[in-house]
Design an enzyme around this catalytic site. Structure first.
Site, PDB file in Angstrom:
ATOM      1  N   HIS A   1       2.486 -24.083 -15.812  1.00 36.15           N
ATOM      2  CA  HIS A   1       3.811 -23.474 -15.679  1.00 36.15           C
ATOM      3  C   HIS A   1       4.794 -24.561 -15.263  1.00 36.15           C
ATOM      4  O   HIS A   1       4.470 -25.398 -14.418  1.00 36.15           O
ATOM      5  CB  HIS A   1       3.738 -22.373 -14.610  1.00 36.15           C
ATOM      6  CG  HIS A   1       4.925 -21.467 -14.592  1.00 36.15           C
ATOM      7  ND1 HIS A   1       6.159 -21.888 -14.171  1.00 36.15           N
ATOM      8  CD2 HIS A   1       5.056 -20.167 -14.932  1.00 36.15           C
ATOM      9  CE1 HIS A   1       7.009 -20.864 -14.257  1.00 36.15           C
ATOM     10  NE2 HIS A   1       6.361 -19.814 -14.723  1.00 36.15           N
TER      11      HIS A   1
ATOM     12  N   LEU B   1       4.139 -20.524  -7.334  1.00 37.91           N
ATOM     13  CA  LEU B   1       4.998 -20.229  -8.479  1.00 37.91           C
ATOM     14  C   LEU B   1       6.442 -19.885  -8.121  1.00 37.91           C
ATOM     15  O   LEU B   1       6.695 -19.093  -7.225  1.00 37.91           O
ATOM     16  CB  LEU B   1       4.413 -19.052  -9.266  1.00 37.91           C
ATOM     17  CG  LEU B   1       5.096 -18.887 -10.622  1.00 37.91           C
ATOM     18  CD1 LEU B   1       4.629 -19.956 -11.587  1.00 37.91           C
ATOM     19  CD2 LEU B   1       4.829 -17.513 -11.199  1.00 37.91           C
TER      20      LEU B   1
ATOM     21  N   GLU C   1       9.605 -17.803 -13.860  1.00 36.62           N
ATOM     22  CA  GLU C   1      10.465 -18.158 -14.978  1.00 36.62           C
ATOM     23  C   GLU C   1      11.697 -17.254 -15.009  1.00 36.62           C
ATOM     24  O   GLU C   1      12.729 -17.595 -15.588  1.00 36.62           O
ATOM     25  CB  GLU C   1       9.642 -17.979 -16.255  1.00 36.62           C
ATOM     26  CG  GLU C   1      10.280 -18.482 -17.480  1.00 36.62           C
ATOM     27  CD  GLU C   1       9.288 -18.430 -18.646  1.00 36.62           C
ATOM     28  OE1 GLU C   1       8.122 -18.813 -18.481  1.00 36.62           O
ATOM     29  OE2 GLU C   1       9.711 -17.980 -19.711  1.00 36.62           O
TER      30      GLU C   1
ATOM     31  N   ARG D   1       6.848 -22.268 -22.300  1.00 28.00           N
ATOM     32  CA  ARG D   1       6.393 -23.016 -21.128  1.00 28.00           C
ATOM     33  C   ARG D   1       5.823 -24.385 -21.444  1.00 28.00           C
ATOM     34  O   ARG D   1       6.062 -25.341 -20.712  1.00 28.00           O
ATOM     35  CB  ARG D   1       5.308 -22.197 -20.444  1.00 28.00           C
ATOM     36  CG  ARG D   1       5.922 -21.014 -19.799  1.00 28.00           C
ATOM     37  CD  ARG D   1       4.927 -20.254 -19.019  1.00 28.00           C
ATOM     38  NE  ARG D   1       5.670 -19.194 -18.367  1.00 28.00           N
ATOM     39  CZ  ARG D   1       5.135 -18.135 -17.815  1.00 28.00           C
ATOM     40  NH1 ARG D   1       3.829 -17.983 -17.828  1.00 28.00           N
ATOM     41  NH2 ARG D   1       5.883 -17.232 -17.250  1.00 28.00           N
TER      42      ARG D   1
HETATM   43  C1  LIG Z   1       1.881 -16.377  -9.307  1.00 28.95           C
HETATM   44  C2  LIG Z   1       1.710 -15.714 -10.644  1.00 28.95           C
HETATM   45  C3  LIG Z   1       2.765 -15.049 -11.240  1.00 28.95           C
HETATM   46  C4  LIG Z   1       2.611 -14.437 -12.480  1.00 28.95           C
HETATM   47  N1  LIG Z   1       3.666 -13.779 -13.043  1.00 28.95           N
HETATM   48  C5  LIG Z   1       3.500 -13.142 -14.222  1.00 28.95           C
HETATM   49  C6  LIG Z   1       4.559 -12.383 -14.787  1.00 28.95           C
HETATM   50  O1  LIG Z   1       5.636 -12.246 -14.230  1.00 28.95           O
HETATM   51  N2  LIG Z   1       4.344 -11.774 -15.980  1.00 28.95           N
HETATM   52  C7  LIG Z   1       3.159 -11.862 -16.639  1.00 28.95           C
HETATM   53  O2  LIG Z   1       3.025 -11.276 -17.711  1.00 28.95           O
HETATM   54  N3  LIG Z   1       2.126 -12.569 -16.100  1.00 28.95           N
HETATM   55  C8  LIG Z   1       2.266 -13.199 -14.907  1.00 28.95           C
HETATM   56  N4  LIG Z   1       1.213 -13.895 -14.378  1.00 28.95           N
HETATM   57  C9  LIG Z   1      -0.106 -13.819 -15.012  1.00 28.95           C
HETATM   58  C10 LIG Z   1      -0.703 -12.448 -14.722  1.00 28.95           C
HETATM   59  O3  LIG Z   1      -0.360 -12.051 -13.426  1.00 28.95           O
HETATM   60  C11 LIG Z   1      -2.220 -12.435 -14.842  1.00 28.95           C
HETATM   61  O4  LIG Z   1      -2.614 -13.024 -16.049  1.00 28.95           O
HETATM   62  C12 LIG Z   1      -2.757 -11.013 -14.804  1.00 28.95           C
HETATM   63  O5  LIG Z   1      -2.224 -10.330 -13.693  1.00 28.95           O
HETATM   64  C13 LIG Z   1      -4.262 -11.020 -14.742  1.00 28.95           C
HETATM   65  O6  LIG Z   1      -4.727  -9.720 -14.507  1.00 28.95           O
HETATM   66  P1  LIG Z   1      -6.263  -9.423 -14.495  1.00 28.95           P
HETATM   67  O7  LIG Z   1      -6.401  -7.967 -14.286  1.00 28.95           O
HETATM   68  O8  LIG Z   1      -6.882 -10.007 -15.700  1.00 28.95           O
HETATM   69  O9  LIG Z   1      -6.872 -10.252 -13.254  1.00 28.95           O
HETATM   70  P2  LIG Z   1      -6.459 -10.373 -11.707  1.00 28.95           P
HETATM   71  O10 LIG Z   1      -5.284  -9.605 -11.343  1.00 28.95           O
HETATM   72  O11 LIG Z   1      -6.479 -11.842 -11.404  1.00 28.95           O
HETATM   73  O12 LIG Z   1      -7.687  -9.691 -10.981  1.00 28.95           O
HETATM   74  C14 LIG Z   1      -8.985 -10.251 -10.974  1.00 28.95           C
HETATM   75  C15 LIG Z   1      -9.895  -9.329 -10.220  1.00 28.95           C
HETATM   76  O13 LIG Z   1     -11.252  -9.774 -10.368  1.00 28.95           O
HETATM   77  C16 LIG Z   1     -11.908  -9.719  -9.122  1.00 28.95           C
HETATM   78  N5  LIG Z   1     -12.986 -10.712  -9.137  1.00 28.95           N
HETATM   79  C17 LIG Z   1     -12.945 -11.976  -9.609  1.00 28.95           C
HETATM   80  N6  LIG Z   1     -14.140 -12.586  -9.408  1.00 28.95           N
HETATM   81  C18 LIG Z   1     -14.932 -11.670  -8.807  1.00 28.95           C
HETATM   82  C19 LIG Z   1     -16.266 -11.718  -8.315  1.00 28.95           C
HETATM   83  N7  LIG Z   1     -17.029 -12.802  -8.398  1.00 28.95           N
HETATM   84  N8  LIG Z   1     -16.764 -10.591  -7.741  1.00 28.95           N
HETATM   85  C20 LIG Z   1     -16.011  -9.473  -7.619  1.00 28.95           C
HETATM   86  N9  LIG Z   1     -14.727  -9.400  -8.044  1.00 28.95           N
HETATM   87  C21 LIG Z   1     -14.213 -10.488  -8.634  1.00 28.95           C
HETATM   88  C22 LIG Z   1     -10.817 -10.006  -8.109  1.00 28.95           C
HETATM   89  O14 LIG Z   1     -11.167  -9.502  -6.846  1.00 28.95           O
HETATM   90  C23 LIG Z   1      -9.632  -9.242  -8.729  1.00 28.95           C
HETATM   91  O15 LIG Z   1      -9.675  -7.903  -8.329  1.00 28.95           O
HETATM   92  C24 LIG Z   1       1.364 -14.516 -13.134  1.00 28.95           C
HETATM   93  C25 LIG Z   1       0.298 -15.186 -12.542  1.00 28.95           C
HETATM   94  C26 LIG Z   1       0.475 -15.803 -11.328  1.00 28.95           C
HETATM   95  C27 LIG Z   1      -0.697 -16.575 -10.748  1.00 28.95           C
END
Ligand SMILES: Cc1cc2nc3c(=O)[nH]c(=O)nc-3n(C[C@H](O)[C@H](O)[C@H](O)COP(=O)(O)OP(=O)(O)OC[C@H]3O[C@@H](n4cnc5c(N)ncnc54)[C@H](O)[C@@H]3O)c2cc1C
Length: 581
Positions: free
Chosen positions: A244, A254, A257, A288
């Site tokens: 980013h 972060l 954006e 990006r």
């Molecule tokens: C700071 C930041 C800002 C962002 N802003 C944006 C935005 O504005 N718009 C956008 O579209 N995207 C944004 N993104 C990207 C987006 O937030 C993520 O890609 C998305 O939220 C991922 O969702 P997810 O459900 O895949 O995983 P996550 O929300 O990362 O959840 C992962 C889950 O897996 C669990 N887990 C992982 N490993 C294990 C394990 N070994 N055992 C048990 N549980 C485990 C964790 O506990 C968690 O509950 C941002 C990312 C960051 C880092």
């Protein structure tokens, strides 16, 4: 201890919880998360979630599709992108109806802001087509992920989803190619548990923690990706890691954006808005990968502020009222972590490892793929950042990943509901937990050995320096040697703390093992791919090469090391063109 549920979802981010909302109407669902659910990284998402609602100005799904294909540097699969952008408006209205408090336009519709690479088509006076930024990102101030995550969690509680919070998963239980459950340990007391299920879904999030400078939460250690890899499932396009452009200097926290979407400028030490030299039509709102390389080039060529490793993000002209209303969260971050008041001073920023485009390969329905031919793994599903569908290709557009998590979480949920109609528990293989119990015993018995911290620091430092924004063969080969050396060291890692209750050292050692596992796949893929595409920039192969490299990398873990195979990209309407903004 054995737990039994029709479906076990690992991950309580947007992907996992959206799938839980979908499936819990029909099945007995358990959700495992190593964090309390609402602490998942989705809650840190600030800027927005994309959908061509056209609430603020005219917009179309077709433009969203085109932008995402172009943004992906033509590596995204166009059938998957069409599906995601097409389902986006409905998915957003559904979130609204579930209770998500979006920011509003004056007439009460969901408010939308600009984000990099999201454009509309206009025609100049000579009738020539031109693309300029469009208001497409639905948001809730700069706390978009937070409000969606909380709303989905409430819905899950309402529909009696069983949560296993602070359980850390260790291994998948595979039996003749079918997924039958998994093992996990309870972080509270160190006990290993077995989860027996008809279906398992991963929504375990991204792998940015392999880098020193990263916007990712501590939890984003890519566990799910590594666990699947170890279980014989391949990984797709791992070399594509998004950096980013605007991480707060020096840690990389972060700065959304959305700050540029609201009109922020990027300036170098001479006070110059340098984006005019790189992307003259969209300036700071280029995708990006381009903004990141522009910033890194300014820094590398000595135009960082005071000659240091950062440039400035200037929001001072936006005024206090707008910052308070639209960007309160990052205003607070800048004060807390950098001692800067963005109303009066520019924010120091540098590129930061942010998003994992690669991951566990899936089809459009959330089935995990066993190979490059498209065969599926029975009983195993994935969605969200840990998965690669692939909708983001070589470079994700901002706000497309919350969308990916919600749309694919929902789709995968629907697929699982159908799958569960005829699925059975079957029998678990004998001693499913044995390997993990042995691993724990070995760690608890160590009295000396390698220091995990040293291994971790070296991995993250070198990944940032050698497999970061700009890459070349020499650095990547050296990185591969480092990983192999660190993997050997890791075999003799010493766990100093022997407690059972909240043993965070134990957790970090397991996460480190996972980071080493998939970093190998990132670097191996990056070394092989001799071209520049999206976030993967090889200075020794400075062009995109569609003849040889318009294909997805599929990495397999074999006894001899990582083996790479490839599969074609699905191209429908949009033939690859040069990417200019
Ligand atoms: C700071 C930041 C800002 C962002 N802003 C944006 C935005 O504005 N718009 C956008 O579209 N995207 C944004 N993104 C990207 C987006 O937030 C993520 O890609 C998305 O939220 C991922 O969702 P997810 O459900 O895949 O995983 P996550 O929300 O990362 O959840 C992962 C889950 O897996 C669990 N887990 C992982 N490993 C294990 C394990 N070994 N055992 C048990 N549980 C485990 C964790 O506990 C968690 O509950 C941002 C990312 C960051 C880092």
């Amino acid at each position: 201890m054995i737990h039994k549920h029709d479906l076990i979802i690992v991950g309580a981010g947007l992907a996992g919880l959206r799938a839980a909302v979908e499936t819990s109407k029909y099945a007995d669902v358990g959700v495992i998360s190593k964090l309390f659910p609402t602490r998942s990284h989705s809650g840190a998402a600030q800027g927005g979630i994309a959908a061509a609602l056209g609430n603020e100005e005219h917009d179309t799904v077709e433009w969203h599709v085109f932008d995402s294909v172009k943004g992906s540097d033509y590596l995204g699969d166009q059938d998957a992108i069409e599906m995601m952008c097409g389902e986006a408006p409905d998915a957003i209205y559904e979130l609204e109806h579930l209770g998500v408090p979006f920011s509003r336009t004056k007439d009460g519709k969901i408010a939308q802001r600009q984000f990099g690479g999201h454009t509309k088509e206009i025609f100049d006076e000579n009738g020539n087509s031109k693309r300029i930024p469009v208001l497409r990102a639905c948001y809730s101030a700069d706390r978009t992920g937070h409000v969606i995550l909380h709303t989905l969690y409430e819905q899950c509680v309402k529909s009696n989803v069983r949560f296993y919070s602070e359980y850390f998963i260790l291994s998948l239980i595979m039996d003749e190619g079918v997924c039958k459950g998994l093992t996990a340990f309870n972080i509270r007391d160190g006990q290993i548990h077995t989860f027996h299920a008809k279906a398992v879904m991963f929504g375990t999030g991204g792998y940015g923690r392999a880098y020193r400078v990263t916007s990712n939460a501590y939890a984003n250690s890519g566990d799910g990706v590594a666990i699947a890899f170890r279980a014989g499932i391949p990984l797709e396009d791992m070399e594509f890691v998004q950096f980013h452009p605007t991480g707060l200097y020096p840690l990389g926290i972060l700065v959304t954006e959305g700050a540029r979407g609201e009109g922020g400028f990027l300036v170098n030490k001479d006070g110059e808005r340098f984006m005019k030299n790189y992307a003259p039509t969209v300036m700071e709102l280029a995708p990006r990968d381009m903004v990141t390389r522009s910033i890194q080039t300014e820094i590398n060529e000595g135009r960082g502020i005071d000659g240091k490793d950062f440039v400035n993000l200037d929001l001072t002209h936006l005024g206090e009222a707008k910052l308070k209303e639209r960007l309160p969260e990052i205003t607070g971050f800048a004060k807390t972590y950098a001692g800067i008041d963005p109303v009066k001073q520019p924010i120091p920023i540098l590129p930061t490892a942010h998003y994992s485009m690669g991951g566990i390969p899936t089809n459009l329905f959330g089935n995990v793929l066993a190979d490059e031919k498209g065969n599926i793994v029975k009983g195993f599903f994935a969605a969200g950042e840990c998965a690669c569908v692939s909708v983001h290709g070589a470079n994700r557009l901002g706000t497309n990943s919350l969308l990916d998590a919600v749309v694919h979480g929902r789709r995968t949920g629907k697929t699982i509901v159908k799958y569960l109609r005829d699925a059975e528990f079957g029998t678990l293989p004998a001693n499913a937990e044995e390997k993990d119990i042995e691993k724990f015993k070995k760690l608890y018995a160590t009295t000396s050995g390698e220091n995990a911290d040293k291994i971790r620091v070296r991995l993250k430092e070198e990944m940032t320096n050698k497999c970061g924004v700009f890459r070349n063969e020499k650095d990547l080969l050296s990185m591969l040697d480092t990983i192999h050396e660190l993997k050997e060291k890791y075999k003799n890692v010493h766990m100093m703390h022997k407690g059972k209750v909240f043993n965070t050292e134990l957790q970090e050692i397991i996460e480190l093992g996972n980071m080493l596992e998939y970093s190998d796949a990132i670097v191996t893929g990056a070394l092989a791919r001799q071209e520049c595409r999206g976030a993967h920039w090889r200075i020794d192969h400075p062009k995109r090469d569609d003849v040889n490299w318009l294909k997805h990398t599929i990495a397999f873990k074999t006894e001899k090391g990582i083996e790479l195979k490839y599969k074609p990209v699905k191209i429908l309407k949009y033939q690859p063109q040069e990417r200019k903004y």
